[in-house]
Design an enzyme around this catalytic site. Structure first.
Site, short mmCIF file in Angstrom:
data_model
loop_
_atom_site.label_atom_id
_atom_site.label_comp_id
_atom_site.label_asym_id
_atom_site.label_seq_id
_atom_site.Cartn_x
_atom_site.Cartn_y
_atom_site.Cartn_z
N LYS A 93 23.59 20.05 24.98
CA LYS A 93 23.48 18.85 24.17
C LYS A 93 22.22 18.84 23.31
O LYS A 93 22.14 18.09 22.35
CB LYS A 93 23.40 17.60 25.09
CG LYS A 93 24.51 17.44 26.05
CD LYS A 93 24.14 16.25 27.00
CE LYS A 93 24.78 16.47 28.33
NZ LYS A 93 24.28 15.56 29.33
N GLY A 94 21.25 19.65 23.66
CA GLY A 94 19.93 19.55 23.04
C GLY A 94 19.89 19.65 21.53
O GLY A 94 18.99 19.11 20.89
N GLU A 131 20.54 25.90 17.86
CA GLU A 131 19.93 25.55 19.14
C GLU A 131 18.69 24.68 18.93
O GLU A 131 18.08 24.72 17.86
CB GLU A 131 19.49 26.83 19.87
CG GLU A 131 20.43 27.31 20.94
CD GLU A 131 20.46 26.40 22.17
OE1 GLU A 131 20.04 25.24 22.11
OE2 GLU A 131 20.93 26.89 23.22
N ASP A 132 18.32 23.94 19.95
CA ASP A 132 17.07 23.17 19.87
C ASP A 132 15.87 24.03 20.22
O ASP A 132 14.83 23.94 19.58
CB ASP A 132 17.13 21.92 20.78
CG ASP A 132 17.54 22.27 22.20
OD1 ASP A 132 18.13 23.34 22.43
OD2 ASP A 132 17.27 21.46 23.11
N ASP A 141 13.65 29.70 24.83
CA ASP A 141 12.56 29.80 25.80
C ASP A 141 12.56 31.23 26.36
O ASP A 141 12.09 32.15 25.70
CB ASP A 141 12.83 28.73 26.88
CG ASP A 141 11.67 28.51 27.83
OD1 ASP A 141 10.94 29.46 28.10
OD2 ASP A 141 11.51 27.39 28.33
N LYS A 148 9.75 29.00 21.70
CA LYS A 148 8.67 29.11 22.69
C LYS A 148 8.49 30.59 22.98
O LYS A 148 8.83 31.08 24.05
CB LYS A 148 9.13 28.38 23.96
CG LYS A 148 8.15 27.41 24.54
CD LYS A 148 8.74 26.86 25.83
CE LYS A 148 8.11 25.57 26.21
NZ LYS A 148 8.59 25.06 27.50
N PHE A 191 5.76 21.55 27.86
CA PHE A 191 7.04 20.90 28.13
C PHE A 191 7.31 19.84 27.07
O PHE A 191 6.69 18.79 27.05
CB PHE A 191 7.06 20.28 29.53
CG PHE A 191 8.45 19.99 29.98
CD1 PHE A 191 9.04 18.77 29.74
CD2 PHE A 191 9.19 20.98 30.60
CE1 PHE A 191 10.36 18.51 30.11
CE2 PHE A 191 10.50 20.74 30.99
CZ PHE A 191 11.09 19.51 30.74
N VAL A 192 8.23 20.16 26.16
CA VAL A 192 8.49 19.26 25.03
C VAL A 192 9.80 18.49 25.21
O VAL A 192 10.76 19.00 25.77
CB VAL A 192 8.50 20.01 23.68
CG1 VAL A 192 7.11 20.43 23.28
CG2 VAL A 192 9.44 21.22 23.72
N ASP A 239 15.44 17.04 26.35
CA ASP A 239 15.35 16.09 27.46
C ASP A 239 14.47 16.58 28.60
O ASP A 239 14.14 17.76 28.69
CB ASP A 239 16.74 15.84 28.04
CG ASP A 239 17.24 17.03 28.86
OD1 ASP A 239 17.15 18.17 28.37
OD2 ASP A 239 17.70 16.83 30.00
N ARG A 294 15.96 12.15 24.92
CA ARG A 294 16.68 12.84 23.85
C ARG A 294 16.67 12.03 22.55
O ARG A 294 16.76 12.59 21.47
CB ARG A 294 18.14 13.11 24.26
CG ARG A 294 18.31 14.14 25.36
CD ARG A 294 19.76 14.58 25.42
NE ARG A 294 20.13 15.26 26.65
CZ ARG A 294 20.04 16.57 26.86
NH1 ARG A 294 19.53 17.35 25.93
NH2 ARG A 294 20.42 17.10 28.00
#
Ligand code: PRP
Length: 178
Positions: free
Chosen positions: A42-43, A98-99, A102, A130, A151-152, A158, A164
């Site tokens: 969902k990001g 994508e958001d 990582d 990241k 941690f964003v 989320d 979100r």
């Protein structure tokens, strides 16, 4: 929600400006190709909606939901497919939206899976990279911002399904997730 943030990392204005630049780049690279823009739920929803609205070439939309297990702050590399694409992608140009990238496990898995269906091309467009946390050779083809190992949350991202709907990207206070 703002009380839980250590600070705002990227403002709405900065996000908007960078999205316009990315959209112009995609418009140029995909002119005449009618790309299939794939949102990874969902990001990516906020980024996806704003990016596609800023693009001016003809394109198509599809959605996948792929998730690492559980509510945690770091990916394990274990992935589950919750919703697949609706359409065949044979011969198509895909842009995965994508958001955040990582470790890179999610997109490495996804790319392998999608290439087995014989698309013409698969490129990755991520809002955040990241890169310090990468555990795979995966590199995004388009990216909005490089960020550090923090941690964003916000703008689609989320922690345990919260934050979100923040319009900005912020760094979460450690006491919230530790
Ligand atoms: C996030 C993000 C990527 C993945 C990146 O998804 O949207 O899909 O983690 O991590 P990786 O590079 O270490 O694999 P998440 O599982 O948090 O699901 P969500 O998009 O529904 O929030």
């Amino acid at each position: 929600m703002y009380r839980d943030l250590k600070k705002i990392l990227i403002t709405k204005e900065e996000i908007d400006k960078r999205i316009k630049e990315l959209a112009a780049e995609l418009d140029k690279d995909y002119a005449g190709k009618r790309p299939l823009m794939v949102a990874i739920l969902k990001g990516s929803v906020m980024f996806y909606a704003d990016l596609l609205r800023a693009m001016t070439i003809p394109l198509e939309l599809d959605f996948m939901c792929i998730s690492s297990y559980g509510n945690k702050t770091k990916s394990s590399g274990e992935i589950k497919l919750i919703k697949d694409l609706d359409f065949s992608i044979e011969g198509r140009h895909l842009v995965i939206v994508e958001d955040i990238v990582d470790s890179g496990y999610t997109l490495s898995y996804l790319k392998r899976m999608l290439y087995s269906r014989h698309p013409e091309s698969v490129k990755i467009c991520t809002l955040l990279d990241k890169f310090e946390c990468r555990e795979t050779p995966l590199q995004p083809d388009y990216k909005g911002f490089d960020i550090g190992n923090e941690f964003v949350v916000g703008y689609g991202l989320d922690y345990a399904e919260k934050y979100r709907n923040l319009p900005e990207i912020g760094i979460l206070k450690e006491e919230i997730y530790s």
